[in-house]
Design a protein around this motif. Structure first.
Motif, PDB file in Angstrom:
ATOM      1  N   UNK A   1      -2.521  -1.897  -6.095  1.00  0.00           N
ATOM      2  CA  UNK A   1      -3.253  -3.245  -6.317  1.00  0.00           C
ATOM      3  C   UNK A   1      -4.607  -3.295  -5.705  1.00  0.00           C
TER       4      UNK A   1
ATOM      5  N   UNK B   1      -4.932  -3.526  -2.408  1.00  0.00           N
ATOM      6  CA  UNK B   1      -5.162  -4.992  -1.461  1.00  0.00           C
ATOM      7  C   UNK B   1      -5.792  -4.475  -0.227  1.00  0.00           C
ATOM      8  N   UNK B   2      -5.717  -3.121   0.170  1.00  0.00           N
ATOM      9  CA  UNK B   2      -6.450  -2.721   1.343  1.00  0.00           C
ATOM     10  C   UNK B   2      -5.305  -2.590   2.562  1.00  0.00           C
ATOM     11  N   UNK B   3      -4.327  -3.151   2.467  1.00  0.00           N
ATOM     12  CA  UNK B   3      -3.327  -3.483   3.665  1.00  0.00           C
ATOM     13  C   UNK B   3      -3.012  -2.228   4.254  1.00  0.00           C
TER      14      UNK B   3
ATOM     15  N   UNK C   1      -5.738  -0.796   6.759  1.00  0.00           N
ATOM     16  CA  UNK C   1      -5.898  -1.099   8.227  1.00  0.00           C
ATOM     17  C   UNK C   1      -4.617  -1.073   8.796  1.00  0.00           C
ATOM     18  N   UNK C   2      -3.571  -0.653   8.290  1.00  0.00           N
ATOM     19  CA  UNK C   2      -2.241  -0.319   8.959  1.00  0.00           C
ATOM     20  C   UNK C   2      -2.083   1.096   9.460  1.00  0.00           C
TER      21      UNK C   2
ATOM     22  N   UNK D   1       3.673   3.368   7.994  1.00  0.00           N
ATOM     23  CA  UNK D   1       3.267   2.016   8.020  1.00  0.00           C
ATOM     24  C   UNK D   1       2.837   1.453   6.517  1.00  0.00           C
TER      25      UNK D   1
ATOM     26  N   UNK E   1       5.405   0.605   4.320  1.00  0.00           N
ATOM     27  CA  UNK E   1       6.184  -0.701   4.870  1.00  0.00           C
ATOM     28  C   UNK E   1       5.330  -1.906   4.453  1.00  0.00           C
ATOM     29  N   UNK E   2       4.047  -1.750   4.400  1.00  0.00           N
ATOM     30  CA  UNK E   2       3.314  -3.066   4.031  1.00  0.00           C
ATOM     31  C   UNK E   2       2.920  -3.066   2.382  1.00  0.00           C
ATOM     32  N   UNK E   3       2.954  -2.010   1.985  1.00  0.00           N
ATOM     33  CA  UNK E   3       2.543  -2.060   0.405  1.00  0.00           C
ATOM     34  C   UNK E   3       3.559  -3.034  -0.452  1.00  0.00           C
ATOM     35  N   UNK E   4       2.668  -3.803  -1.062  1.00  0.00           N
ATOM     36  CA  UNK E   4       3.459  -4.683  -2.108  1.00  0.00           C
ATOM     37  C   UNK E   4       4.245  -4.483  -3.210  1.00  0.00           C
TER      38      UNK E   4
END
Ligand code: SF4
Ligand code: SF4
Ligand code: SF4
Lengths: 493, 64
Positions: B11, B13-15, B18-19, B50, B53-56
């Motif tokens: 998507x 989102x870029x999360x 930065x993780x 990481x 774990x953070x990916x939507x």
């Protein structure tokens, strides 16, 4: 008795108002406002100063001022069952959805472009998709850049609260004095049904454990904001069968922790949106169910009734979305801020607003002296300025007011499909309008044709243009007195 | 040993960027990509990858 017939349209001479009477599409006061219905005299003056130009925090202000959102923070640290972050469509208009993601520099260009053209602009918000506190670098850079250029713009953010406690100090430093936290539960067992996972402390949590962490962080974030005097609005999504009853408890918790406003919003769930709730068939509440819950919450934290659940990139008065006029490709490469339109507009509003307040208290007097115990639900077609100034067929939403011995209060807005599209009246959408207006006694508008008026009457709803261009409260006061007072009916269409 | 991003599902989102503790994720052209030379699968730093774990979107950050 009627308020003077000057309208903001005539006074301001701005682009927006020049065009709006002629164009069916400019929906006036309709998009996404969020705020307190409290009148200035009921509130301490420091708080009133903070909210008086904020359309989302003040119901009174939402008639005059506009917000814009910029989507600069797409990353999020939790998953909500009502959100699908893959969805991104320029033709779709619903909350959290955005068609243009911006870098902080692009956002600055857009804010200046809008400030130059939309004099009502008073607030810049960073909301979804994503979380403004989690995607902090982008949020912070945007705020810093904009505040440097436009000193008087109010900054606000929306957050799910998970990262909030880490950001409160910096928010205070940057003069962000309005924060919205979405809180849907205080019982983690209910939370587990709403949030499949959170990402916290470098790992993913699920189930009750995830909801417990989220809950604790939300409460401490709220307490920290309250301690610093930052006004906090709580958004709750009403999910029938999941948290609807529970929101009464949520309301108590957030009130105790100093929340300024509580905004209960209906779940929007459509399989086409691809959210978990959309796909699993979870339904959203009906307008009357939402109102019933809001009525039960009266007396707890103050309720916001004028939220329009705007798109994350909405621009304009609440209920109106002019976002499409200000996409990056329509903005010049270099823009310079020109304060003149905004300043002129503010002077006009200051005058008009005093006038309307006077009209409002006069109207209140009429309701009280009518001496009736009855209440009246009135739907109003308006495009801003606090007046009945929209044609029935052009209305994209109606603002609903309740007049009762307690006074005249705004209870919410109901979105409808425009009945009259491009001059052609649509029969099917009229049925939709009638069912949306369920429970309403009378509709006030600037103009209405005989045919829709008759059809409404068959559906049990009266409509009249007799109060066209009056202040909303003035009209409702007169109407209430006519219905229930001793004087004979003054005017019907 | 590295992770990769399934571009068609991302998507943007870029999360993950930065993780990532290794600075292995960058926005390239239309999407985020993982540099296999830099990715350590988060070994020695975190218990779980990481990015995943953070990916939507599930199954978007996966072993290459
Ligand atoms: S917090 Fe906002 S962006 Fe994140 S999942 Fe929930 S609704 Fe979507
Ligand atoms: S597995 Fe770890 S090191 Fe590799 S890209 Fe993902 S976050 Fe970075
Ligand atoms: S977290 Fe997932 S969706 Fe977001 S940019 Fe990374 S790969 Fe794409």
């Amino acid at each position: 008795m009627s308020a003077p017939m000057i309208s903001l349209q005539g006074l301001s001479g701005t682009t927006v108002f020049d065009q709006s009477p002629a164009r069916a599409k400019s929906g006036g006061c309709a998009s996404s406002s969020c705020g307190s219905s409290a009148k200035p005299h009921e509130m301490d003056s420091a708080v009133w100063e903070k909210i008086k130009d904020h359309p989302c925090f003040s119901e009174e202000a939402h008639h005059y001022f506009a917000r814009m959102h910029v989507a600069v923070a797409p990353a999020c640290n939790i998953q909500c069952n009502y959100c699908n972050r893959k969805y991104d469509c320029a033709n779709e208009s619903r909350p959290g959805i955005v068609s243009e993601r911006l870098t902080p520099d692009q956002a600055l260009r857009k804010v200046i472009g809008v400030a130059n053209e939309v004099p009502q602009l008073s607030v810049l918000g960073i909301a979804g998709p994503g979380d403004a506190c989690y995607d902090w670098k982008n949020t912070k850079a945007t705020f810093q850049r904009v505040a440097k250029e436009i000193g008087d713009i109010k900054l606000c953010i929306s957050t799910n609260g998970l990262a909030l406690p880490d950001r409160v100090a910096e928010l205070a430093e940057m003069n962000v004095d309005h924060v919205t936290i979405t809180i849907n539960m205080v019982d983690p067992r209910i939370g587990a049904k709403i949030y499949p996972w959170i990402f916290y402390g470098n790992r993913r949590y699920t189930g009750v454990e995830a909801a417990t962490i989220l809950h604790e962080r939300q409460m401490s974030g709220l307490e920290m904001l309250t301690a610093r005097g930052i006004l906090t609005k709580i958004n709750s999504v009403m999910i029938p069968g999941v948290n609807d009853e529970h929101l009464i408890e949520v309301n108590k918790w957030v009130k105790e922790r100093g929340a300024f406003l509580h905004n209960v919003m209906p779940l929007i769930s459509d399989p086409a949106h691809g959210t978990h709730y959309g796909l699993s068939g979870q339904r959203g509440p009906k307008a009357m169910e939402l109102k019933a819950l809001q009525d039960r919450l009266e007396g707890g934290a103050k309720l916001m009734r004028h939220c329009r659940q705007c798109r994350a990139d909405a621009v304009g008065l609440l209920g109106e979305d002019r976002g499409q006029e200000f996409t990056l490709d329509r903005l010049p490469d270099k823009v310079t801020y020109d304060a003149s339109k905004r300043e002129t507009y503010r002077a006009v509003v200051a005058r008009e607003r005093g006038d309307r307040l006077a009209a409002k208290s006069e109207a209140l007097g009429m309701v009280k002296t009518a001496g009736s115990g009855k209440s009246l639900l009135v739907a109003v077609a308006t495009k801003g300025g606090g007046r009945i100034n929209e044609h029935f067929g052009h209305a994209k939403e109606f603002q609903v007011y309740e007049a009762s011995p307690k006074g005249i209060s705004f209870v919410g807005h109901r979105k409808v499909e425009q009945y009259c599209l491009g001059g052609r009246a649509e029969d099917k959408s009229l049925d939709g309008v009638i069912s949306t207006l369920e429970g309403v006694d009378i509709v006030l508008c600037a103009r209405i044709g005989n045919c829709p008026e008759d059809r409404l009457k068959e559906g049990g709803i009266r409509a009249t243009e007799a109060y066209g261009y009056d202040y909303i409260e003035t009209a409702i006061g007169a109407l209430y007195a006519a219905e229930f007072g001793s004087e004979p009916l003054a005017a019907t269409a | 040993m590295a992770f990769k991003i399934i571009a068609s599902q991302c998507t943007q989102c870029g999360a993950c960027e930065f993780e990532c503790p290794s600075g292995a994720i960058k926005f390239k052209g239309e999407t985020y990509v993982i540099d296999p030379k830099k990715c350590t699968e988060c070994e020695g730093t975190f218990e779980t990858q990481q990015c995943a774990s953070v990916c939507p979107v599930s199954k978007t950050c996966v072993p290459a």
